[in-house]
Design an enzyme around this catalytic site. Structure first.
Site, PDB file in Angstrom:
ATOM      1  N   ASP A  79       0.827  -1.210   0.000  1.00 44.38           N
ATOM      2  CA  ASP A  79       0.000   0.000   0.000  1.00 44.38           C
ATOM      3  C   ASP A  79       0.867   1.269   0.000  1.00 44.38           C
ATOM      4  OD1 ASP A  79      -2.257   1.606   0.085  1.00 44.38           O
ATOM      5  OD2 ASP A  79      -3.103   0.671   1.879  1.00 44.38           O
ATOM      6  N   ASP A 156      -6.178  -6.385  -2.102  1.00 44.80           N
ATOM      7  CA  ASP A 156      -6.708  -6.313  -0.745  1.00 44.80           C
ATOM      8  C   ASP A 156      -8.218  -6.094  -0.794  1.00 44.80           C
ATOM      9  OD1 ASP A 156      -6.558  -6.287   2.040  1.00 44.80           O
ATOM     10  OD2 ASP A 156      -4.817  -4.962   2.060  1.00 44.80           O
ATOM     11  N   ASP A 217      -3.752 -10.003   9.694  1.00 39.38           N
ATOM     12  CA  ASP A 217      -2.417  -9.512   9.365  1.00 39.38           C
ATOM     13  C   ASP A 217      -1.434  -9.894  10.465  1.00 39.38           C
ATOM     14  OD1 ASP A 217      -3.497  -8.317   7.152  1.00 39.38           O
ATOM     15  OD2 ASP A 217      -3.219  -6.257   7.844  1.00 39.38           O
TER      16      ASP A 217
END
Length: 411
Positions: A79, A156, A217
Site C-alpha cells: 500500500d 486487498d 495480518d
C-alpha cells in the site's frame, strides 16, 4: 436450450479460471508492508519511506546478497504507492516518491533477474486511504499492470462489501487472464469473510487465485505468530486439502530480521511456515539484516522442503500435555519434514518419541538430517526410540528420508 446453457456455463468457468501456470511451488520474495508500512515521509526519512529508491535498494540486495539465487525472486510493493488517477482513470504512482514511474522500476527489477509485485484494493479506497479498484476499474487496472510489466498483484479488500468482493475477485482473475501477461494473483478475499466455509468457497479460490490470505495480518510479535499458527491448526482439516501447486494458503509475511522475535522464535516461524507450504515472503530491511537471520532465511535444506514439488501442506500430528507439538509434511521421494515445536516458556525440554508413535509404519530404515544443525541421525526404524532437545518457543526440524526397505531387501 439445455445444451446452450451448459456450454455457456462451461465458457464462463473457463474465463474465470486463473489459467496462468504460475506458482507451482510457494512464492518466495520480499514484501514491503510489515517492516516499512505506510512511511511516506521521504523528507525526514528518505532511506525508509515507500519510494522508488527503497525498492531499488532492496532489489540490489536481493540480487547481490544471494537471495535471488536461493529462490527469493518477487519484490512486492504494498500500500501507499498510489498518487491518484489520471484524466483517463488510469492509476498513477506518487510522482514525488516514484518519479520515474512503475515501468521504470519493473525494468530495473527485471534487469536483476527479479519480478515485481504491486498492490491494489478491491474497494473505494486502499486500507490506508489511497484510490481503490472499484468494479468499474477492474479491467482497466489489470491492463495497466500488464502494460507496466508487473508480475504479481496483491488485491486487498478494505472498504468493500461482500457483494463487491464476490464480483470483484473473479472479475480481476478474468481480467488478468485477458491481458495475456502471466501475473500471479494474491487474493485477500477469504480474510475478509472469516476465512472459513460457507462464506469462503475454497474450490473457487483455487480456480481464480494463486495464493490467498486466510486470516489476520501478522504483527511484529511472537503472540501474532502463535495466533496465526493456532488458527491454521484449528482449521487444518479445511485448509490443508485446498493448498497445492498453483494455489496456496498464505499465513502472511516472515518477521525474521525485525524486532519482535528471538532467535529461537525466528527459527520456529521459518520451520512452521515451511511445513505449512506457506509463501516465504520476507518483510525486513535487507540492507541491515544480521548474518544470523540471513542463515535462517537462506537455509538451503529449508528452502528445498518449502519448494517441494508435491506441494502438500503439512499438518500438526501430535499435541502433547508437555506442550510439545509435532508437525509433519509429506515430501517427494517418500521423504517427510518433521517439526518438533515447544510451546513451553521454562527451559529446554527433552522430548522422547519414536517414528512409530508418529504414525510411521512399515519395515523401513530412515535417516534424518537436522535442518538447522546439519547433524545426521541414522538407523531410524519405526520402533527406534529417540530424544530431541527443544528450546522454549523453539523447534527441532528434521528432513526424514528412507534409505532401506527391509521387506524388499529380504526378497
Amino acid at each position: 436450450m439445455l445444451l446452450k446453457t451448459v456450454l455457456l456455463l462451461g465458457h464462463v468457468a473457463q474465463v474465470l479460471m486463473l489459467d496462468n501456470g504460475l506458482l507451482q511451488t510457494p512464492p518466495m520474495g520480499w514484501l514491503a508492508w510489515e517492516r516499512f508500512r505506510c512511511n511516506i515521509n521521504c523528507d525526514e526519512d528518505p532511506k525508509n519511506c515507500i519510494s522508488e529508491q527503497l525498492f531499488m535498494e532492496m532489489a540490489d540486495r536481493m540480487a547481490q546478497d544471494g537471495w535471488r539465487d536461493m529462490g527469493y525472486t518477487y519484490l512486492n510493493i504494498d500500500d501507499c504507492w498510489i498518487g491518484g488517477r489520471d484524466a483517463s482513470g488510469r492509476l498513477m504512482p506518487d510522482p514525488k516518491r516514484f518519479p520515474h514511474g512503475i515501468p521504470f522500476l519493473a525494468d530495473y527489477v527485471h534487469s536483476l533477474g527479479l519480478k515485481l509485485g504491486i498492490y491494489a484494493d478491491m474497494g473505494n479506497f486502499t486500507c490506508m486511504g489511497y484510490p481503490g479498484t472499484t468494479l468499474d476499474k477492474v479491467v482497466q487496472d489489470a491492463q495497466t499492470f500488464a502494460e507496466w510489466k508487473v508480475d504479481m498483484l496483491k488485491l486487498d479488500g478494505c472498504f468493500s462489501t461482500p457483494e463487491e468482493r464476490a464480483q470483484g475477485y473473479p472479475k480481476m482473475a478474468a481480467a488478468l487472464n485477458a491481458t495475456g501477461r502471466p501475473i500471479a494473483f494474491s487474493c485477500s478475499w477469504p480474510a475478509y469473510e472469516g476465512g472459513l466455509p460457507p462464506r469462503v468457497n475454497y474450490s473457487l479460490l483455487a480456480d481464480i487465485c494463486n495464493l490467498w490470505r486466510n486470516y489476520d495480518d501478522i504483527q511484529d510479535s511472537w503472540w501474532s505468530v502463535l495466533s496465526i499458527l493456532n488458527w491454521f491448526v484449528e482449521h487444518q482439516d479445511i485448509l490443508q486439502p485446498v493448498a497445492g501447486p498453483g494455489h496456496w494458503n498464505d499465513p502472511d509475511m516472515l518477521l525474521i530480521g525485525n524486532f519482535g522475535l528471538s532467535l529461537e522464535q525466528s527459527r520456529a516461524q521459518m520451520a512452521l511456515w515451511t511445513v505449512l507450504a506457506a509463501p516465504l515472503l520476507m518483510s525486513t530491511d535487507l540492507r541491515t539484516i544480521s548474518a544470523q537471520n540471513m542463515d535462517i532465511l537462506q537455509n538451503p535444506l529449508m528452502i528445498k522442503i518449502n519448494q517441494d514439488p508435491l506441494g502438500i501442506q503439512g499438518r500438526r500430528i501430535h499435541k502433547e500435555k508437555s506442550l510439545i507439538e509435532v508437525y509433519m509434511r509429506p515430501l517427494s521421494n517418500k521423504a517427510s519434514a518433521l517439526v518438533f515445536f515447544s510451546c513451553r516458556t521454562d527451559m529446554p525440554y527433552r522430548y522422547h518419541s519414536s517414528l512409530g508413535q508418529l504414525n510411521f509404519t512399515g519395515s523401513v530404515i530412515y535417516e534424518a538430517q537436522d535442518v538447522y544443525s546439519g547433524d545426521i541421525i541414522s538407523g531410524l526404524r519405526d520402533e527406534t526410540n529417540f530424544t530431541v532437545i527443544i528450546n522454549p518457543s523453539g523447534v527441532v526440524m528434521w528432513y526424514l528420508y528412507p534409505i532401506k526397505n527391509l521387506e524388499m531387501s529380504q526378497q
